[in-house]
Design an enzyme around this catalytic site. Structure first.
Site, mmCIF file in Angstrom:
data_model
loop_
_atom_site.group_PDB
_atom_site.id
_atom_site.type_symbol
_atom_site.label_atom_id
_atom_site.label_comp_id
_atom_site.label_asym_id
_atom_site.label_seq_id
_atom_site.Cartn_x
_atom_site.Cartn_y
_atom_site.Cartn_z
ATOM 1 N N SER A 156 95.345 36.150 -14.129
ATOM 2 C CA SER A 156 95.506 37.288 -13.332
ATOM 3 C C SER A 156 94.229 37.931 -13.546
ATOM 4 O O SER A 156 92.945 37.384 -13.497
ATOM 5 C CB SER A 156 96.526 38.165 -13.489
ATOM 6 O OG SER A 156 96.625 39.351 -12.527
ATOM 7 N N HIS B 247 96.078 35.358 -9.462
ATOM 8 C CA HIS B 247 96.251 36.350 -8.426
ATOM 9 C C HIS B 247 95.060 36.899 -7.803
ATOM 10 O O HIS B 247 94.059 37.515 -8.322
ATOM 11 C CB HIS B 247 96.853 37.726 -9.538
ATOM 12 C CG HIS B 247 98.063 37.302 -10.097
ATOM 13 N ND1 HIS B 247 98.711 38.158 -10.960
ATOM 14 C CD2 HIS B 247 98.943 36.046 -9.529
ATOM 15 C CE1 HIS B 247 100.005 37.688 -11.515
ATOM 16 N NE2 HIS B 247 100.200 36.538 -10.659
ATOM 17 N N ASP C 141 104.180 38.010 -15.287
ATOM 18 C CA ASP C 141 104.264 37.045 -14.509
ATOM 19 C C ASP C 141 103.858 35.792 -15.203
ATOM 20 O O ASP C 141 102.787 35.724 -15.800
ATOM 21 C CB ASP C 141 103.254 37.025 -13.191
ATOM 22 C CG ASP C 141 103.697 35.909 -12.062
ATOM 23 O OD1 ASP C 141 104.405 35.179 -12.306
ATOM 24 O OD2 ASP C 141 102.884 35.651 -11.421
#
Length: 415
Positions: A228, A255, A352
């Site tokens: 991310s 992401h 995540d």
């Protein structure tokens, strides 16, 4: 109080962002262009900078480079969502920006009110996250400088290479810092140091190209990467050094919004020995190929037959507030893949990937997390490590060796 420097040549946009952050309780200073941003950053010493990309006199990319070189700071880029803007944004991430938001342009229904809320939410995340601007600056500076140097050498020698990533050993060490190995339950993980199967540099210690394999390795391996905030530059450097001889099938969940992942895949394809593309529904991923989860869709493994993966896309609900989600891809791989499997979580905010790492570990796969010292944001790796299911913790410069070592079969027997 957290200090934020807002940089934009538009007085209206500066006012919008300034007012939103001031109302949220931040101490805000403003600058009208890149030159003024450099001076203000030196004097004001902000914790976070929001930086417009396109500005007169000195643009956001040049200002970003100079600020990161002299006063490493968390910089959030604000860009126009166009083809040129997308490429420029990816350049900014490579050169040290921590993250980005795109300004509303009327194409997706977003408004200035939406942008204001998103800026405040992102600044809140950065202000409260375990963020190392020093690790970010050194990772970016090393990657960009080394890539530029390699590109220059390739021009001189006539090699048609788009670029290559950073691997100056130890260049990501944080002065006075060290890698933190957090408790991970009864099966404690190890901090990685390359073993006999990890391979060696392909040309010399100064060459960031793909490493060379040594010894025997498992057939048809699958690697799932999740990242991310701060991830693009780490993923790029990893792909530059991942050897095609490993024959891996690689799935990447980074992401990013819709529209950015396709260009990200194109950049990785230019940098890597692997054939890299944005994933499409129902396609096959073979040895030596990599599929990038598209923005706004989960990437799932549908089946694994004959050394190939078939993937599908799902526009179902967001997981952990994101789509694509790392957990979705890792959990589907753990449930479906029959080939040797390795899951890797890299820098980023949130949790995540933690459940995905647990699933891969339970399925008998190997698991890796980026270390704290080289993670610009040590959220995702930390959460994964705390599950007790991470086998190896590795710095950014040793991630490829760790992955290759995970599939080393030297000394193994069929007994």
């Amino acid at each position: 109080m957290t200090r934020v420097l807002v940089v934009d040549d538009s007085q209206f946009m500066r006012t919008v962002v300034d007012n939103a952050l001031t109302e949220a309780g931040y101490d805000v200073e403003t600058a009208t262009n890149g030159s003024e941003a450099i001076e203000t950053a030196a004097a004001y010493d902000p914790d976070i900078v929001t930086m417009d990309v396109e500005m007169p006199e000195l643009g956001g990319i040049d200002a970003l480079e100079r600020i990161m070189a002299t006063n490493p700071t968390l910089i959030l880029m604000l860009s126009v969502h166009t083809e040129q803007g997308t490429e420029t944004t990816l350049d900014a991430l490579e050169r040290g920006a921590i993250d980005f938001l795109h300004k509303p342009d009327g194409s997706d229904g977003r408004t200035l009110a939406d942008l204001s809320s998103e800026v405040v939410a992102k600044v809140d995340e950065l202000a409260n996250a375990n963020v190392s601007s020093i690790a970010l600056a050194r990772a970016s500076a090393s990657a960009y400088a080394t890539r530029s140097s390699r590109a220059n050498r390739d021009v001189v020698t006539g090699r048609a290479v788009a670029g290559a990533g950073a691997d100056p050993r130890g260049s990501l060490e944080v002065s006075g810092g060290s890698t933190t190995n957090r408790p991970a339950g009864p099966d404690a993980q190890r901090t990685f140091s390359p073993g006999s199967g990890a391979g060696s540099k392909s040309e010399s210690d100064d060459d960031p190209g793909p490493i060379e394999l040594e010894g025997d390795h498992a057939d048809d391996p699958t690697v799932v990467l999740g990242a991310s905030t701060g991830g693009p530059k780490i993923v790029e450097a990893l792909f530059e050094r991942l050897p095609a001889d490993l024959g891996a099938k690689v799935l990447v969940v980074q992401h990013m919004p819709e529209g950015f992942t396709e260009r990200f895949a194109e950049r990785l394809d230019r940098l890597s020995e692997y054939d890299v593309r944005e994933a499409s529904d129902g396609e096959l991923v073979r040895a030596g190929e990599a599929a990038i989860a598209p923005g706004d869709a989960h990437l799932e493994v549908a089946n694994n037959v004959g050394g190939r993966l078939r993937v599908r896309l799902d526009d179902g609900e967001r997981i952990h507030g994101v789509r694509p989600a790392i957990d979705v891809t890792m959990q589907s791989a753990a449930e479906t893949a029959v080939d040797p499997l390795c899951g890797v979580v890299l820098t980023g905010m949130g949790r995540d990937g933690a459940a995905g790492i647990e699933s891969i570990k339970r399925a008998g796969g190997h698991t890796i997390a980026q270390d704290e010292a080289t993670s610009p944001v040590f959220g995702i790796p930390c959460q994964a490590i705390q599950t007790g299911c991470v086998d190896d913790i590795a710095p950014a410069t040793e991630l490829v060796e760790t992955i290759v070592d995970a599939f080393d079969t030297d000394g193994e027997t069929d007994e």
